[in-house]
Design an enzyme around this catalytic site. Structure first.
Site, PDB file in Angstrom:
ATOM      1  N   LYS A  65       0.857  -1.186   0.000  1.00 18.93           N
ATOM      2  CA  LYS A  65       0.000   0.000   0.000  1.00 18.93           C
ATOM      3  C   LYS A  65       0.893   1.236   0.000  1.00 18.93           C
ATOM      4  CE  LYS A  65      -1.796   2.575   3.130  1.00 18.93           C
ATOM      5  NZ  LYS A  65      -1.708   3.894   2.425  1.00 18.93           N
ATOM      6  N   GLU A 139      10.085   1.514  10.108  1.00 23.23           N
ATOM      7  CA  GLU A 139      11.140   2.453   9.713  1.00 23.23           C
ATOM      8  C   GLU A 139      10.506   3.831   9.802  1.00 23.23           C
ATOM      9  OE1 GLU A 139      13.146   5.010   8.366  1.00 23.23           O
ATOM     10  OE2 GLU A 139      12.730   4.320   6.329  1.00 23.23           O
ATOM     11  N   CYS A 173      13.703  10.586   5.817  1.00 23.27           N
ATOM     12  CA  CYS A 173      13.578  10.270   7.246  1.00 23.27           C
ATOM     13  C   CYS A 173      14.920  10.272   7.973  1.00 23.27           C
ATOM     14  CB  CYS A 173      12.900   8.920   7.418  1.00 23.27           C
ATOM     15  SG  CYS A 173      13.679   7.600   6.464  1.00 23.27           S
ATOM     16  N   GLU A 276      10.851  16.307  14.222  1.00 23.12           N
ATOM     17  CA  GLU A 276      11.150  16.092  12.804  1.00 23.12           C
ATOM     18  C   GLU A 276      10.317  17.043  11.946  1.00 23.12           C
ATOM     19  OE1 GLU A 276      11.778  12.386   9.769  1.00 23.12           O
ATOM     20  OE2 GLU A 276      10.020  12.307  11.066  1.00 23.12           O
TER      21      GLU A 276
END
Length: 379
Positions: A65, A139, A173, A276
């Protein structure tokens, strides 16, 4: 060996169609065509790598997905697999948002879940998978430190900082967004990194000389700009960028562009340093000693990546041994070949992608004990 040949055939198709696939990927997510070609290269290299291991184990069917914001290239990959000879139903693409992901996590036929994305979503996926006692690979996000010592090769350290912050418009990331610079070279480094950042070509990502395209969507652009606004309110200083960018080409006027941003006068407790941002925003933080910077670098809930620039190789290894991060770079950043395992510590997740060890996260271990003679019984 049959599976090996099919994977090698898929790799061949991808390699031969690099330009066409890269163009679709650039349209799909906004990254520069230059970067997209490198991604396609990584893709076929990954297939070649695992093709060599395919004959040594049983295989799995997979449901993929993709993000609803980047739905196209996953379908293209499925078409290439089918063309290469992958049996029908082995690699499946299902489009959708959070509800689709929830259904996949809860479906009894799904034996394992792997997720790449944000910490909040990863937490929900872990909760959903736990109800079915399903193994999970996560992750997740990062706020990775890049430590630049005064004995570094300055030009390479500047290049490393750029690579650690501005690839894919900062939507990476593992980016090293907390750039710790030893005070002896702080002014020199800052001057040079600002100069190089201001030279980054922003615009149409399909042009060969463009190095920064638009962010993924309007809400995300506004979120990134909101972090910069908050940083200024908390006392940070914007040395360059951090504002909207309108390309000269009229067909790009509604694009989600911004100028890459460098922040100084930052403190470790600022929101822009703790959370982040996932955009082209670099925070520069001065430091004095190795012990000090190690403590500050590890003072985070994340642990995905980290980098060190120094000519002292003993110091480099000493520092990365202490850094709480799953992917560490010495005198480079964001170089991640398929042979090397990739993944995080702490809230950046667990499990690994790439390398031989990854196969363990997609396999069930079965022990079979066979007796060919008489049973030695205590009864």
């Amino acid at each position: 060996m049959e599976r090996c040949r099919i994977l090698l055939e898929a790799a061949r198709i991808i390699r031969e169609r690099t330009d066409a696939i890269a163009t679709i990927e650039t349209i799909n997510n906004g990254k520069s065509i230059f970067e997209a070609r490198l991604d396609v290269e990584n893709c076929w290299q990954s297939l070649e790598y695992y093709a060599g291991l395919a004959g040594s184990m049983a295989g799995n069917a997979m449901v993929f997905k993709p993000s609803p914001f980047t739905p196209v290239s996953a379908v293209l990959l499925a078409e290439i697999y089918a063309e290469a000879g992958v049996p029908t139903g082995l690699f499946n693409v299902v489009q959708g948002g959070a509800a689709t992901g929830q259904l996949l996590c809860q479906h009894p036929a799904v034996a394992k879940v792997s997720f790449t994305g944000s910490v909040p979503t990863g937490t929900k996926i872990m909760e959903l998978s736990a109800k079915g006692v399903k193994p999970v690979t996560l992750e997740l996000g990062g706020k990775s430190p890049l430590i630049i010592f005064s004995d570094c090769h300055l030009e390479n350290a500047v290049k490393g900082a750029l690579m650690a912050n501005f690839l894919t418009q900062g939507e990476v990331c593992c980016n090293g967004t907390r750039v710790f610079v030893q005070k002896e070279i702080l002014d020199q480094f800052t001057e040079e990194v600002v100069k190089q950042t201001q030279r980054i070509k922003i615009g149409d990502p399909l042009l060969e000389d463009t190095r920064m395209g638009p962010l993924i969507n309007r809400p995300h652009l506004e979120r990134v700009l909101g972090f910069i606004k908050s940083a200024k309110e908390q006392g940070a200083k914007v040395l360059c960028g951090g504002d909207l960018y309108v390309p000269a080409d009229p067909k790009l006027k509604d694009g989600y562009y911004m100028r890459p941003c460098i922040l100084t006068n930052c403190r470790d407790d600022m929101t822009c340093v703790r959370e982040e941002i996932f955009g082209p925003v670099m925070a520069i933080l001065p430091f004095d000693t190795e012990a000090e910077v190690l403590e500050r670098a590890n003072d985070t809930t994340f642990g995905l990546a980290a980098g060190v620039f120094t000519r002292d190789i003993q110091r480099a290894h000493r520092v990365v041994a202490e850094l709480q991060a799953g992917m560490c770079f010495i005198n480079n950043y964001n170089a991640s070949p398929v042979e090397l395992p990739f993944g995080g510590y702490k809230k950046s997740g667990f499990g690994r992608e790439n390398g031989r060890v990854t196969i363990e996260y997609y396999s069930q271990l079965k022990t079979v004990c066979v007796e060919m003679g008489d049973v030695d019984s205590a009864f």
